[in-house]
Enzyme design. Sequence first.
Site, PDB file in Angstrom:
ATOM      1  N   VAL A   1      11.671  -6.278  -5.226  1.00 44.28           N
ATOM      2  CA  VAL A   1      12.285  -6.425  -6.547  1.00 44.28           C
ATOM      3  C   VAL A   1      13.472  -5.473  -6.636  1.00 44.28           C
ATOM      4  O   VAL A   1      13.595  -4.529  -5.853  1.00 44.28           O
ATOM      5  CB  VAL A   1      11.264  -6.124  -7.669  1.00 44.28           C
TER       6      VAL A   1
ATOM      7  N   LYS B   1      -3.205  -4.672   1.742  1.00 46.48           N
ATOM      8  CA  LYS B   1      -2.134  -3.762   1.329  1.00 46.48           C
ATOM      9  C   LYS B   1      -2.704  -2.410   0.912  1.00 46.48           C
ATOM     10  O   LYS B   1      -3.578  -2.329   0.043  1.00 46.48           O
ATOM     11  CB  LYS B   1      -1.353  -4.398   0.185  1.00 46.48           C
TER      12      LYS B   1
ATOM     13  N   GLU C   1       4.953 -12.241   0.706  1.00 47.57           N
ATOM     14  CA  GLU C   1       3.769 -11.697   0.040  1.00 47.57           C
ATOM     15  C   GLU C   1       3.267 -12.682  -1.027  1.00 47.57           C
ATOM     16  O   GLU C   1       4.061 -13.274  -1.763  1.00 47.57           O
ATOM     17  CB  GLU C   1       4.166 -10.369  -0.604  1.00 47.57           C
TER      18      GLU C   1
ATOM     19  N   CYS D   1       5.218  -5.105   1.670  1.00 53.68           N
ATOM     20  CA  CYS D   1       6.103  -4.645   0.603  1.00 53.68           C
ATOM     21  C   CYS D   1       6.126  -3.116   0.470  1.00 53.68           C
ATOM     22  O   CYS D   1       6.666  -2.428   1.333  1.00 53.68           O
ATOM     23  CB  CYS D   1       5.730  -5.336  -0.704  1.00 53.68           C
TER      24      CYS D   1
END
Length: 296
Positions: free
Chosen positions: A192, A132, A61, A165
């Site tokens: 993350v 997205k 990304e 993501c």
Amino acid sequence: MRKHEKSESIESSKLSCQELLTIACVQFEPRFGDVDYNIGKSVELIERASNSGAQVIVLPELCSTGYVFRTRSEAFELAETIPGGPASKAWSDVARRLGVIIISGIAELDGNNIYNSAVIVTSSGVLGVYRKLHLWGDETLYFEPGNLGAPVFDTPYGRISVAICYDGWFPEIFRIAAMQGADLVCIPTNWVPISSQESNGIPISTILHQAAAHSNGLVIACADRVGVERGQRFVGHSLIIDHTGWPIVGPASGDREEVIIGTVDLGLARRSRNLNKYNNLLDDRRADVYSTFSEL
């Protein structure tokens, strides 16, 4: 003809390409704001993947710009139009030269709007763009929510869908892809750490995507980044998952540059939606029940 036999016939007719497909996921550490470096590094790793036989290559990304923006004006300065911007042009050139398909995260500029996007590039140039749908955290300060839906792209290597993501936390994304006849879902991502997770454990992101692959009979390829950017750590663990839900390669490391490569049988993946002679993952859906909750 049973309904699941009909589904298999329809899905098989949608793909006239070869059924064995070699996929690469490229995991590396972009440098924030250094677009020239990031493009050059991505091309180097695309060439490495192609030299190892990869036909479809997935990058992380926002890998041409970096991820941790501090202002919308900063995002605006680094975003590019598609096609014509430096990253989409460089990836188009290398895809043409190598005869590969590239799916890569990019900050897309469209007028005064900025999108966290993925560009799909073939040897003929830019095939399409995915924007997205589900923005994570302060992405909402810099990007507009995606407005192109969840398209599936016809390619010489099968029908490819894309998510980015946080999209992967929504099962509907994968079901929509499967219902449209997708064979492969490519995931450029910047995962993350999740606060409730052990630091040395398997990231929940990999488990979510394994479940999605299994419950939809899809191949899923996730390309994550590594490193620390402006204080934000990224977890790596890129992986390629076959239709059974088990990784065929990966998860990769949590902290190193890697190019992971695996070969999948798309024909077998499509046929796997028939779990047995009675059950098919798509035909067994109870849309009559689900529709009751569609507006909730």
